[in-house]
Structures are given as C-alpha cells and as structure tokens.
Scaffold this active site. Structure first.
Site, PDB file in Angstrom:
ATOM      1  N   GLY A 145       5.211   0.957  -4.572  1.00 49.18           N
ATOM      2  CA  GLY A 145       5.605  -0.436  -4.473  1.00 49.18           C
ATOM      3  C   GLY A 145       4.865  -1.137  -3.362  1.00 49.18           C
ATOM      4  N   CYS A 146       4.896  -2.454  -3.403  1.00 49.98           N
ATOM      5  CA  CYS A 146       4.141  -3.219  -2.406  1.00 49.98           C
ATOM      6  C   CYS A 146       4.758  -3.071  -1.019  1.00 49.98           C
ATOM      7  CB  CYS A 146       4.053  -4.683  -2.825  1.00 49.98           C
ATOM      8  SG  CYS A 146       5.621  -5.435  -3.285  1.00 49.98           S
ATOM      9  N   TYR A 147       6.066  -3.214  -0.910  1.00 47.25           N
ATOM     10  CA  TYR A 147       6.682  -3.056   0.413  1.00 47.25           C
ATOM     11  C   TYR A 147       6.450  -1.645   0.973  1.00 47.25           C
ATOM     12  CZ  TYR A 147       9.285  -7.506  -0.001  1.00 47.25           C
ATOM     13  OH  TYR A 147       9.646  -8.818  -0.100  1.00 47.25           O
ATOM     14  N   SER A 150       2.913  -1.162   2.392  1.00 46.16           N
ATOM     15  CA  SER A 150       2.711  -1.774   3.701  1.00 46.16           C
ATOM     16  C   SER A 150       3.425  -0.994   4.803  1.00 46.16           C
ATOM     17  CB  SER A 150       3.225  -3.215   3.636  1.00 46.16           C
ATOM     18  OG  SER A 150       3.463  -3.727   4.907  1.00 46.16           O
TER      19      SER A 150
END
Lengths: 334, 334, 334, 334
Positions: A145-147, A150
């Site tokens: 996932g994107c979160y 990061s």
C-alpha cells in the site's frame, strides 16, 4: 518483449501503470481491462493516455501474456491472480489481497473470507528495497500500500537494528488520488479544496496491519503503531511524519548512519542531508522516496515522501517487475 | 418573523441559503427538506451549518410558512411551487423551472414537457436590479442562473441603451460548486485540480436561452450570444469576461457613464474604476457583483464577477425575498 | 553531442529547459548561469533538478558550446546573444528581445532602446510549426511568448486562408509559473488561491504586438486583436479561448478542414474531434498543443491549450534546436 | 463606542482584524497604520476591505483611542505597546513580543535583547479560555501564536489534570497566510501549490518555547514537546494532530470527560463526538476551535483545528478585547 496485461486499467493506478509501461523499452501492454469502459479507449478517460482500447475483464487472454498487473479492488484480485498463476503467468497484485499473510487477519480487516488463502504463503511482499532477494523467483508479488511504502521505508533501518523503543506515531498525509477514481462525496472538489481532514485515525485504517506485520518481521519489539492518515487538498503525493522513541544509545549520528548504510546505492531512496526534511516537491511524479531524519529529545523524527501513484503503487510495481524479469531496476522509471 | 421553508436543503445552494437565513433578523427557517438525509442534521453534512434536523420532502407543512425557497433540481420544483402557491405561500424558485417564459423553450432545452405551464406567465425573473418594481407583489420568483446573473448585470445597461451591435461573446469561468454537490466524475478533486476545462461551449448550455430571453426584453437588436462556460479549479466564484461590439458613437466614457447611471446607488453592484477589472477576490462570499468596463477597438470589454452561491443563487434569493416582504434589500446579506 | 549553455538557469523556464536537455540523447548541458545563485546547485532550488553547479553569468565560456539558450529577462538577452553569435554560437532566445521585428515597436512596448537592433533582421520567429523552413539555417531564434504560441497556433490556419473577418477576441488564462519565479505580491499563494484575475486586458499586454505582427504576415486583413489574459490558480498550463468572426462561406466543416490540413502529421499539434474542446489536462507537462474548433453563429470558437513552460517556452526551444541541428523534431520531448 | 487603533493594518492579520472590528457593534476603528501604504485605502490592497485610509505609524494619535491592536513584526511591537500604556491605552499585542515571560528566552529565540523587559511581568497571555480571570483588568495582553493556540487548547485539560506522561508530539499543518503577506520564495504560488513541506521541525520553531512555557504553568511534569509544523497548500486554516502518551488510568472515557468538563459552555471550543476528528472545514472563517479526542494504545490522539487568522490571531484578539472591556465574549465574532 515482455507482454503485460493490466486488469483495472481505468483507475488512477491503472492509468499511471500503463503510462509507465508504454515508456518501458522491454514491455508491451497486451491488454487493459475495464468492466464499465470496455470498448472505449483509455484516452477517452485520460486525454494524454495511450490510445489503448479497453477490453472486458472476461475477454482477457491470460495465456498471451508474461505478467499480469492487477489494479482491481481488494477481493477481486485474488481469483484473477489464481487464474493467472494457473496459466503460468507471473502476477504483480496492486490490491490488498496478498499483503497480509494470515487469512484471519484479512478477514478481520476486509470483512470477507480470503478468496485464495492457498496462495498467501508464496506471495512476496514487494517493498522492493527489502525484498530484492525474493523477487527474481517470485510468481506472485503483493505490491505494498501507499502508506506502508512511505512509512516502512523510513522505519526499516531502525526496526531492523532494533533501535526503536515504541510506540511509533505515524502522521501521514495523502493526495486525493489515493482515494481512487470513483466519485465519492469526500472526493468532490468542493469538499476537499482548502480542507485537511484526518480519517480512520488511530488503529482503524487497513494499512495498519500491513505495517505492523512488516515491522514484526524486522524486530522482536512490539512497537504499537498509532497511524493517522489525513486527506490533503492536492491531487497526488504522500508524506509521512513519524515520531518514534528510540532505545538508549541512539543519537542522531547513529540513526543517520544506520539509515545511510541501509540505503547506500539505492536508486530510488534518498536520505536527505541533516536538517533537510522531505516534502512532496522532492518526489512528485517520480519513483523516489525522500527521507528526512532527525533525532529530538530521544525520539526519531522521520519524514518520508513518495508519489502515492508511483513509488506508492504503479512505479513500485514496475520496479518489482524489473527485478522479476532480470531488467535493470530503474528501467521505465526515469 | 417570516417563516421560511427550504426544499432541497442539502445541496450547496440550500446550505448557503440556510446559513444566510439563520443570520437574517426577520426570518426563521421553519424546515429544510431532503430525500436522502431526512432525519439527519444539516450539520452532519456541513460541520459549520446550523443544527437543523432535515425532514422528508413529503412531510413539509406548506401552510405553516410564509415563503418557500426551492433548491431542487429542475422539473422537480414546479409541482412544489404549484402546491405552495395553492396554499397561499409565496415562492422563490432557485431551479430553472420558471426562468424561461415559453413552455416550448423549456421543453427544447430541458427535454421534458413543462410541469406547470400555467404558472409561467406570472413568474417574475428575479434579477433583482432589473426586477425591483415587480418583486413586492410577486407570488412566484424565478431566481436567475449563476451565469446569467453575472453576464446580464454587465450587459443590462448597454442592451437597454441599444448600444450593442452584436454578436456578444461571453467567456465565463465558474468554481466547482456551480456543478452541484452530487459527486460526478468531472467534479472529482483529481479531475479538477490544476485543470481548466471549457464545456457546453457555443450555444449548448441551458443558461443561453435564459440570457437571450432577458436581452430580447431590453433591446430589439438580435444580439446572437456565443457563450463558453469553463470549469475552474476553485470551489466558488464566477467571472464572465464579455466581448461585445458596440454601435457607432459608444466610446469608453459613454459606456462607463451609462453603466454608472444605471447602477448608481445599487447596494450590491459596483462599477470598478477605469482600468480595474473584476476578479473573484472582489466578490467571494459576498452578494456583490463587481463590474469592470473598458472599450477597446470599438468593442465593450466587460468583466463581471459574482460568488455563484451568493449573488448567483442563495444571496440573490434572499435579496428578492427582502423586496417581496418589504424588508431592507440588504438584510441578512452583509 | 551538442554542447548547450543556459543563461538564466534558475527561473521556471530555465529549470524546465535544463530538465528537458538532461533527457535529450544528443545534448549535454555545458553550463547554467545565475547571478544570485552562482556556486549553488540547481538542486538546492528545485529538489528534483539535475545536480548542476551554477556559474556566474560572466564566467560562462561561450566558445565551448554549440548553442546558447537565453532565459534572461527582456533587454538582458540581446547583448549575450550578440556575444554568442560573434563567437560562432547559435542562439535560442526565450526572452522577448528578438520577437518584434521593428526596434520602434520594441521601444514602444518595452520602454527602452533596443540593445542590438542590427540582429533583428536575421532573427527567426520560432513558432516551430510555422517556421520549419527557416530553422535549419537559423543562427538566432526568437522563441515565442507563451500566450502567442497558444493563440497563434489556433489562428494560423485561418489567418493564412484569409478566413477571418476580424476583430479577434482572445480570452486567455495562464497558470502562475508564467509570471516568473521572483516572488511578487500578485504571485503570493494567498493572493492567487481560489482567485481568478484578469490583468492587462484589451491592448495593454506585451504579447499583443507579437501576435499582431505574426498575423499580419499571414493575412492582409487588419484583424484588430483584443486580448485578455487572466491569472489562474494553477501552477502551470495555458488556455486561450478565441472568438473570431469569419468571412462568408466559412462553416464549421470548412474551418475544421483547413485546420486539419495545416496540422496533418504535426507531432505536437492535435486537432480535437468535433465538439471536444481543449483543457489543461490535454497538455500539461507535455509539448503538445491541443486545439478545439467550433463555428457558432458565423464566428470561429477556438480553444488552444499548451503547457506554458513546455510548448510555451522550454519545450518549443528544444523543438526549435532539434530542427536547427538536424535532430528528430521530438527528440527529448516525449 | 470603544475607539480602536490598529498598527500594521495591511498584513493578513491586520486586515482580518479590521474586517472583524468593522462588524463589531461597540467598536470603531479610529485608525490603521502602515509604513509602506500610508495614504492608500485598505481597499486598494484587499478589494472587499473597508475603505479605510491608512496613516503612517508615526502619525497615529494614541491618546485618541481606548485600545491598541498591534499587528507588527516581533521586536517592533514592544515600543509601541510601551507608548500606548504610557498614554493610558490598553494594548492587545498580536506579535510575539510579550508572549515569553523571560527576557532571556526572548533573546535566545528572537536573537535580540527584549525592547521592553519591564512590561513582561504584567502581560497577560491571552489564550482566552485559560485567561478569563485576568483579562478584565489587563492593560497588556500578549495574543498567542496560531500554533500554540491550536495545540494548547487541546492539551490544557490534560496537562492541568496531570494526565500526560510525555513526550508530546505535535504534528501541525498550517495554511500559507500564517507565513505573512510579504512575498517570499517559499510563499510563491508555484512553490506551495500541490506541495506539503515540513519546516523548522523538532525544537526549532519559535512557537515551541511559548507552548512549553504554558504547559509548565499547568503541570509539573516536564513534557518535552516535539513540534513539526508543515506548510499546506491552502490559504488558511491550521490543524494540529497531537500524540501524547498518558499516565496510567487515563482511558478514552476519562480523557474525554476531562476535556468536556473543562470546555463545557465555552462558546468557541467544541469537543467533537467520539471518533470524529477535527478538520479545517470545521472551523475556517470562524473563531471556533474544534477538538477531536481519542485514546489509542495508551496515548492521547488529539486533533485541534482553528482558522489561523481568526482564533489563531485576529478573532482571539477581539475575544480578548471583549473581555477586557466587559462586552459579551462573542461580540463581533459570529
């Protein structure tokens, strides 16, 4: 040329992926699927997109491709992945279906029985920088996932070195493309413009178990993540600001040294100089992750910026595919 | 206290209207209706709104109010208006149902037979500054569209003085709230952000006949309007830039003199000084219309800015109601 | 490899140009100059820029390069251009210094005596699609302004075919990067956000004579341009909506046919299908110009969108350089 | 009528303040000063502002007013405040000059010797909800900074009840008007648009000592604040997301109960319902502070939203003045 099929071509991730693949010297897009838009060109939806005629999901000929990219909603990917693997096709799944290793966790967080639990064991969690050994042989990659991309890139060196005392507070802010292309009230321009909204804060967002699962593979310390996503009034980009109390002996030099050592030579992760912190401008429209690292009052203060559609989705998928097929890791990503 | 009922309270216009009425010293909001949100508070949708419990449309007691404001989609207003008038209630309709005088025109532009053609004759077109004589006795006011409000206030003095030679080119730009609150693909934040899109240009937008009808009441010259709306990446505000070839003898002094004379003393229309042109910053969140007027190469170059939700909708509705009920025209609008 | 020197590397245009040149297979950036930032890296100003150490303007060795790109303020380019030509270097000037052919016009519009009037005669006005014959031999190219690029590409086929009756109304809207990187009150985020402002409307903007000069080379009809630039709350992108009364006999089919014929095969100009009009989303971050063409009530209604920093500045400069040096026209621009 | 003088009328805070005061039933703006714009109307800078002719700072007649509002840069307020007090005028200082009680702290954080250390002892720190007892008699009020207002209103009930174990992580995000009206590179529209940037993170921002000073007055626990401001691409609004480990025994019910008890009846502080968190949309253009409160894994997760120009500056100044002069606290603020 590697032949690639893209399921779910019309979402923001699918569009970004096809745009990247069109510029990749060793890949051809064999097809892109869409339920609602079959028969139309991708250019009808995105005026700068390649002129690719979309086909219905059920018309996709899996046997004609070497790799499938699945940009489908969660729970819809699993069966396509299974069919693809059965047909001998390698799969990069950009949905959440193969991110959590435990089918019980999947059911708890996504509310349905996992559609293909037998495949969970072999799925490689494709946070590229931490998965490089497993990718060349992988048949099935669960693109993060994107979160988590990061936050985990920031935390990986410190978790792995057992530097974190916990708890870990992740204050994350994402552009609106992260919420998907389907129009919803909360993505209406007027609701978002000039606003900033926290949502699903604490321990309620589905990316939380994905982060804790990865962290638990790197350290035995129970870190106890508190995660607060916020919706930004920008179309793309994601910044995590992370506060993480450190164990004794970890000062800024040592923390920075650890991060620098882990990411030395990485093409897409950049440790910023002391006192510089990561912003969306460091990374937008690139596959880069920019990391800012300080230590304050015994806590690490980490900033980690990515473009949610590139390193947070389509770009990392291409990066993973490059390693799966033996291409240079950055091919098609510069 | 005047008792007011608001149909369609949850759209951007309905919300703006209720917020204005809550601050009006002589009006009480008796009810606000919503089909989808009945039983909820308006504050659940708009965190700064009054805490007004919405009722279902069919539960509204028309006989308990003095005035109805209809913020419904076109074709839905007409029957409520008819019922209201039958109950002796005065009506300000913010939809398009009573703007065009001819039922044929309505059918041509809105694609359905007019639901209440008998009422068309008595409807007052509520462009306040041009309708002040008719409002005190009006039972039914058709509140103008946002684009026509902006363009017509600029053109009224010149059309009336027969200064325009035609054609009239209206290049209009509107914030996204003008497109309504229901989420659509083209109002998704990601589609609008950093973009500017013309739509329905030429002679295709439904506000065109409304403008031509008004102009034809002010001048015998067939002006031939060309109208290009654009969607701006801002939440609110509307600017029309108008190019209108003039008849001989109309230089900048004379044109400015005419506009100044017509709007002298108007509380909500301001002619800007020479060489200053209207911007959204002149008017946003106010009921003002700012007008910039130049003459270049024999053509009038007019700029007319309004807040589409205030002077372009809810504010003008309150302004009209003030005149209908004998209040000071600016009550509740400052 | 062609060696390129860039004067004025730190503005938005200079940065865009250097980013494009870094991706160009046949060009190397030999130096980039800056008065204020000499000694710093371009990356200190733009976190994703190439790590190019800027040198002081006076330290630039003209004799080491094959081509100079001048991204300097007007009146500062001319002397550098003269020095470059004297050293045998070809020059693409992105300032306004060589756009107007007459030194009197320059003085009238820019308020100073032209610094190098002897060079005006040989300067090629680099609106690429209209200058392709002159570019291969050109020593000095005057890269067009952003507004003229957008408007002239739309008007060129019609002016050339003598289809326009005049006057021509150009309603143009530009992103803020067009106003330059130096901070000014009117480019402060708070002044621009949620606003839309016309400025220098009518016949007051310096891009007006540039447009009229080009048009007068294509048609004997005195067209009388009225030009209204507006500042948009977006960082980049430029849309011109143009209203141009036509001579008799020019209906939509004929107009579209003319435009289609002129731009057939052009790599960077695209005529959109009937009823589709150009938006910023068609072109942003590309060197494309998207054209929408309708005819309404005897007037052409043209929309022309470009990215002001690419086709409106740095991209067109690279396109021109490609033709000057015999490269494929699109090299470095895709 | 209370006569008010405003020093520094042209900044965003000064403008906001004058707009509020113009609507206040018991206050008249006697003068507004500006060095650069003396002789001009405030409306020349802000098209919707009152038409107030600005006077030069040195022409202000302090003896004619009852209260002075100082919207000057820090270090410039102190001497005007001293002069005002000497003339018997009460002072609300919106600069930082009287926020820190210790002249040594002032010198450390602002880099200069305090200009009026004798006045520090009597200055009341005007976080209204915590200072209500001191305001009626106050001669000199130090209006809090925007970040401290947001963070301290969230932390006050918990610090006071000794519920916090420390450290306290404050992740704050502010609209660009917080950076002032003077154009700077980092407030250029193009730099801010589509970006999100942390700045002065950790223990480097001047609002940090202000927060720690206030906290130390409420609890003996050394909390150790870590503070990360971020610049948002919105014009106004400020959200603090706060992570604060709690002492044993403080679960969500007890924490919410404490916050509810402290702010019961407060006109401008609203505790949101469980699971709802504060967004800019809750507060923008109002004097409200919206508070969201959760407890997760033993830590408080607080969200606190204000409009930085209203509750974070001009609105709170008016609120303080209301209490100083015995008016209703909300006068002029609704």
């Amino acid at each position: 040329m590697v032949q690639a099929g893209v399921f779910g071509a019309t979402g923001y991730t699918g569009h970004e992926l096809i745009s990247l693949l069109e510029g990749h010297p060793h890949v051809e897009v064999a097809f892109g699927t869409s339920r609602a838009e079959a028969g139309h060109s991708l250019r009808d939806l995105y005026p700068q997109a390649p002129d690719l005629t979309l086909i219905h999901t059920q018309k996709a000929r899996l046997e004609h491709v070497d790799v499938l990219f699945l940009c489908l909603p969660h729970t819809q990917s699993a069966s396509v992945a299974a069919a693809g693997l059965a047909a001998g096709v390698r799969v990069v799944d950009l949905s959440a279906d193969f991110r959590l290793r435990s089918p019980q966790d999947f059911q708890k967080w996504y509310g349905v029985v996992h559609p293909a639990p037998d495949l969970l064991a072999e799925a490689v969690y494709g946070l590229t920088e931490t998965a490089r050994d497993s990718l060349p042989a992988a048949r099935l990659v669960a693109n993060p996932g994107c979160y988590p991309t990061s936050a985990l890139l920031a935390l990986y060196p410190l978790a792995r070195a057992d530097a974190l005392a916990g708890p870990v507070f992740i204050d994350a802010k994402s552009g609106v493309s992260g919420a998907g292309r389907a129009p919803k009230q909360h993505t209406h321009f007027v609701e978002v413009a000039d606003n900033l909204s926290p949502y699903s804060v604490g321990r309620r967002h589905r990316h939380l178990p994905e982060m804790e699962q990865a962290l638990s593979g790197w350290t035995d310390t129970q870190l106890g993540v508190v995660f607060s996503p916020h919706l930004l009034s920008v179309p793309r980009g994601l910044l995590s600001t992370i506060y993480a109390p450190l164990r004794g002996g970890w000062d800024e030099d040592r923390v920075r040294g650890e991060v620098a050592a882990v990411y030395e030579g990485e093409p897409f992760v950049e440790l910023l100089p002391p006192e510089e912190h990561a912003s969306l401008a460091h990374v937008n429209r690139s596959n880069r992750c920019a990391l800012g690292v300080s230590v304050v009052n015994g806590s690490a203060l980490l900033t980690s910026a990515i473009d949610n559609l590139v390193k947070g989705a389509a770009g990392q998928a291409v990066q993973n595919m490059n390693l799966m097929f033996g291409f240079d890791e950055g091919e098609g990503l510069r």
